[in-house]
Design a protein around this motif. Structure first.
Motif, PDB file in Angstrom:
ATOM      1  N   LEU A   1     -37.521   1.032 -62.392  1.00 27.01           N
ATOM      2  CA  LEU A   1     -37.611   2.443 -62.036  1.00 27.01           C
ATOM      3  C   LEU A   1     -38.733   2.606 -61.027  1.00 27.01           C
ATOM      4  CD1 LEU A   1     -36.938   4.541 -65.268  1.00 27.01           C
ATOM      5  CD2 LEU A   1     -35.497   4.233 -63.285  1.00 27.01           C
ATOM      6  N   ASN A   2     -38.525   2.029 -59.868  1.00 34.54           N
ATOM      7  CA  ASN A   2     -39.459   2.225 -58.768  1.00 34.54           C
ATOM      8  C   ASN A   2     -39.179   3.575 -58.122  1.00 34.54           C
ATOM      9  OD1 ASN A   2     -40.512  -0.338 -59.182  1.00 34.54           O
ATOM     10  ND2 ASN A   2     -39.103  -1.287 -57.744  1.00 34.54           N
ATOM     11  N   VAL A   3     -40.203   4.362 -57.931  1.00 38.90           N
ATOM     12  CA  VAL A   3     -40.044   5.674 -57.306  1.00 38.90           C
ATOM     13  C   VAL A   3     -41.119   5.862 -56.236  1.00 38.90           C
ATOM     14  CG1 VAL A   3     -39.028   6.713 -59.374  1.00 38.90           C
ATOM     15  CG2 VAL A   3     -41.502   6.835 -59.015  1.00 38.90           C
ATOM     16  N   ALA A   4     -40.854   6.783 -55.336  1.00 33.65           N
ATOM     17  CA  ALA A   4     -41.827   7.123 -54.294  1.00 33.65           C
ATOM     18  C   ALA A   4     -41.937   8.639 -54.237  1.00 33.65           C
ATOM     19  CB  ALA A   4     -41.393   6.568 -52.942  1.00 33.65           C
ATOM     20  N   PHE A   5     -43.092   9.123 -53.803  1.00 33.42           N
ATOM     21  CA  PHE A   5     -43.286  10.556 -53.627  1.00 33.42           C
ATOM     22  C   PHE A   5     -43.090  10.920 -52.159  1.00 33.42           C
ATOM     23  CE2 PHE A   5     -45.545  10.168 -57.689  1.00 33.42           C
ATOM     24  CZ  PHE A   5     -45.056  11.283 -58.361  1.00 33.42           C
ATOM     25  N   ASP A   6     -42.390  12.013 -51.938  1.00 30.21           N
ATOM     26  CA  ASP A   6     -42.219  12.523 -50.590  1.00 30.21           C
ATOM     27  C   ASP A   6     -43.585  12.845 -49.997  1.00 30.21           C
ATOM     28  OD1 ASP A   6     -41.818  14.983 -48.643  1.00 30.21           O
ATOM     29  OD2 ASP A   6     -39.873  13.973 -48.776  1.00 30.21           O
ATOM     30  N   LYS A   7     -43.766  12.606 -48.687  1.00 27.85           N
ATOM     31  CA  LYS A   7     -45.068  12.822 -48.057  1.00 27.85           C
ATOM     32  C   LYS A   7     -45.485  14.290 -48.079  1.00 27.85           C
ATOM     33  CE  LYS A   7     -43.189  13.210 -43.352  1.00 27.85           C
ATOM     34  NZ  LYS A   7     -43.255  12.664 -41.965  1.00 27.85           N
ATOM     35  N   ASN A   8     -44.514  15.190 -48.264  1.00 30.97           N
ATOM     36  CA  ASN A   8     -44.821  16.628 -48.318  1.00 30.97           C
ATOM     37  C   ASN A   8     -44.963  17.152 -49.743  1.00 30.97           C
ATOM     38  OD1 ASN A   8     -44.716  16.999 -45.461  1.00 30.97           O
ATOM     39  ND2 ASN A   8     -42.471  16.973 -45.555  1.00 30.97           N
ATOM     40  N   THR A   9     -45.075  16.241 -50.693  1.00 26.43           N
ATOM     41  CA  THR A   9     -45.207  16.649 -52.092  1.00 26.43           C
ATOM     42  C   THR A   9     -46.518  17.390 -52.327  1.00 26.43           C
ATOM     43  OG1 THR A   9     -43.791  14.959 -53.064  1.00 26.43           O
ATOM     44  CG2 THR A   9     -45.597  15.738 -54.421  1.00 26.43           C
ATOM     45  N   ASP A  10     -46.438  18.462 -53.100  1.00 26.06           N
ATOM     46  CA  ASP A  10     -47.629  19.206 -53.508  1.00 26.06           C
ATOM     47  C   ASP A  10     -48.345  18.402 -54.598  1.00 26.06           C
ATOM     48  OD1 ASP A  10     -49.498  20.937 -54.629  1.00 26.06           O
ATOM     49  OD2 ASP A  10     -48.240  22.696 -54.374  1.00 26.06           O
ATOM     50  N   THR A  11     -49.553  17.969 -54.314  1.00 25.63           N
ATOM     51  CA  THR A  11     -50.298  17.117 -55.258  1.00 25.63           C
ATOM     52  C   THR A  11     -51.380  17.887 -56.013  1.00 25.63           C
ATOM     53  OG1 THR A  11     -51.870  16.465 -53.537  1.00 25.63           O
ATOM     54  CG2 THR A  11     -49.908  15.081 -53.815  1.00 25.63           C
ATOM     55  N   THR A  12     -51.412  19.213 -55.846  1.00 28.36           N
ATOM     56  CA  THR A  12     -52.482  20.007 -56.459  1.00 28.36           C
ATOM     57  C   THR A  12     -52.087  20.573 -57.817  1.00 28.36           C
ATOM     58  OG1 THR A  12     -51.728  22.023 -55.322  1.00 28.36           O
ATOM     59  CG2 THR A  12     -53.351  20.633 -54.177  1.00 28.36           C
ATOM     60  N   ASN A  13     -50.902  20.250 -58.302  1.00 25.68           N
ATOM     61  CA  ASN A  13     -50.434  20.797 -59.577  1.00 25.68           C
ATOM     62  C   ASN A  13     -50.596  19.791 -60.699  1.00 25.68           C
ATOM     63  OD1 ASN A  13     -47.784  19.147 -59.650  1.00 25.68           O
ATOM     64  ND2 ASN A  13     -47.783  20.106 -57.622  1.00 25.68           N
ATOM     65  N   GLU A  14     -50.293  20.230 -61.921  1.00 24.73           N
ATOM     66  CA  GLU A  14     -50.429  19.355 -63.095  1.00 24.73           C
ATOM     67  C   GLU A  14     -49.328  18.309 -63.179  1.00 24.73           C
ATOM     68  OE1 GLU A  14     -49.967  22.579 -63.226  1.00 24.73           O
ATOM     69  OE2 GLU A  14     -51.764  23.562 -64.034  1.00 24.73           O
ATOM     70  N   ILE A  15     -48.217  18.564 -62.517  1.00 25.45           N
ATOM     71  CA  ILE A  15     -47.059  17.670 -62.635  1.00 25.45           C
ATOM     72  C   ILE A  15     -47.310  16.343 -61.945  1.00 25.45           C
ATOM     73  CG2 ILE A  15     -44.580  17.457 -62.218  1.00 25.45           C
ATOM     74  CD1 ILE A  15     -44.543  20.539 -61.937  1.00 25.45           C
ATOM     75  N   TYR A  16     -47.895  16.388 -60.751  1.00 22.68           N
ATOM     76  CA  TYR A  16     -48.085  15.180 -59.945  1.00 22.68           C
ATOM     77  C   TYR A  16     -48.905  14.104 -60.676  1.00 22.68           C
ATOM     78  CZ  TYR A  16     -49.506  12.189 -56.040  1.00 22.68           C
ATOM     79  OH  TYR A  16     -49.756  11.110 -55.229  1.00 22.68           O
ATOM     80  N   PRO A  17     -50.122  14.405 -61.169  1.00 18.24           N
ATOM     81  CA  PRO A  17     -50.865  13.361 -61.890  1.00 18.24           C
ATOM     82  C   PRO A  17     -50.187  12.939 -63.188  1.00 18.24           C
ATOM     83  CG  PRO A  17     -51.989  15.477 -62.063  1.00 18.24           C
ATOM     84  CD  PRO A  17     -50.899  15.641 -61.051  1.00 18.24           C
ATOM     85  N   ALA A  18     -49.446  13.865 -63.809  1.00 21.38           N
ATOM     86  CA  ALA A  18     -48.751  13.515 -65.049  1.00 21.38           C
ATOM     87  C   ALA A  18     -47.667  12.472 -64.785  1.00 21.38           C
ATOM     88  CB  ALA A  18     -48.141  14.768 -65.677  1.00 21.38           C
TER      89      ALA A  18
END
Length: 368
Positions: free
Chosen positions: A54-71
């Motif tokens: 389950l390799n995944v990547a984050f889109d370069k425009n992803t919002d990283t300031t929310n609780e979801i991203y670090p989770a």
């Protein structure tokens, strides 16, 4: 005038006789052809795909300031790929990356965030379902902790954008493992029993009494095994490709690359067989010695399932085994269109194993 003795003709006579003996051996046919084909038929008819990772990547425009991203980054089951956009897209097309995740503000107060996934046709659909389940579970956990009064912190879009890519089938994972299984079984068990019996029956000693050189005796017997096993490889690949659409990206070029890789691996595996035939005291001790070599590789080298399914402490051991590198190179060549040159690391490790194995084989080989 006395005709000069031909070492080559003598070697080919040995090869012919030994090859006929192999075809007359039920065990050789069963373990080299029938047994791998049974696995191919079973997994081919089952359909679907095997879980690779389950390799995944984050889109370069992803919002990283929310609780979801670090989770999401903290989930052990997700391997975050940090590559350039072009490399991620290429991996996505080849099925190496399950999806690109994009977290963005929804523009609504409820839910405040929206998650979209970009995948490809080469990705196993089951992996996408697993990824969606993981995302939903983590969002539910965040809701329980921080958003008890709100329905949800984020919504996962039901529409998954898919870019074109080769369709990944179960057979694309299973067949390389079964071919490796066949090569290793034949190389170890076939050679071990063959040379042990030749030595026990004093055939090698009688050969040694003739004008033919020792090296030609070994080459003749080894050549018969190579011819038989290469024919086996052709049958296995042919059945997989014709009946179950096993991927050969570049057609004949990919097939020839696979055959070359199979030849290299078989030469290595035969070295194990020479060692077993030399250290075995009697015929009944051959299977235990051979199984010490083959069984760990069958189970740990990605033959039936990915080594990523094993605990992290066991994976370094898996990556040392020669069959692991054959399986990896085989899958890269067949499905991803890699060349033999681009698989230099895997082939180099097989070469190192070959040097070590034949150094031991030369030290232990016995004629009588």
């Amino acid at each position: 005038m006395k005709k000069e003795y031909s070492q080559f003709r003598a070697m080919m006579a040995i090869t012919k006789g030994s090859l006929l003996g192999i075809f007359r051996s039920p065990s050789a046919v069963v373990f080299s052809i029938a047994f791998p084909l049974i696995f191919i038929l079973v997994f081919g008819f089952i359909g679907g795909g095997s879980r690779i990772s389950l390799n995944v990547a984050f889109d370069k425009n992803t919002d990283t300031t929310n609780e979801i991203y670090p989770a999401l980054r903290g989930i052990a089951g997700l391997n975050i790929v940090n590559e350039s956009d072009a490399e991620v897209k290429e991996d996505l097309e080849r099925g190496r990356v399950t999806a690109i995740i994009k977290i963005e503000k929804s523009g609504l107060s409820n839910p405040p965030y929206k998650i979209t996934l970009v995948s490809s046709e080469a990705v196993n659909p089951q992996n996408l379902q697993v990824l969606q389940s993981i995302l939903n579970a983590r969002i539910a956990n965040i809701n329980q902790r921080l958003y008890a009064d709100a329905p949800t912190v984020a919504m996962i879009s039901n529409e998954i954008k898919k870019i074109p890519g080769r369709i990944y089938r179960t057979i694309d994972f299973i067949l390389p493992g079964q071919l490796g299984f066949s090569l290793l079984s034949s190389g170890v068990f076939g050679v071990a029993f063959l040379f042990f019996n030749l030595r026990q029956q004093l055939v090698l000693k009688r050969f040694y009494a003739t004008p033919i050189k020792r090296s030609y005796i070994v080459l003749g017997e080894a050549l018969s095994r190579v011819i038989f096993q290469m024919l086996t490889a052709v049958i296995i690949i042919g059945v997989g490709h014709l009946f179950f659409k096993f991927t050969l990206v570049h057609g004949l070029q990919t097939f020839l690359s696979i055959m070359t890789l199979s030849f290299i691996a078989l030469i290595l595996f035969m070295g194990f067989g020479f060692i077993v035939s030399s250290i075995a005291k009697n015929e009944s001790t051959i299977p235990p010695f051979a199984n010490l070599i083959t069984l760990p590789q069958f189970l740990l080298a990605g033959t039936f399932f990915s080594i990523e399914a094993f605990p992290s402490w066991l994976q370094p051991i898996c990556k040392v085994l020669p069959l692991t590198h054959f399986n990896n190179a085989m899958r890269n060549i067949a499905f991803e269109g890699a060349s033999l040159a681009s698989c230099w690391k895997e082939i180099g490790i097989l070469g190192i194993w070959a040097v070590v194995v034949y150094a031991v084989a030369f030290k232990t080989f016995k004629w009588e």
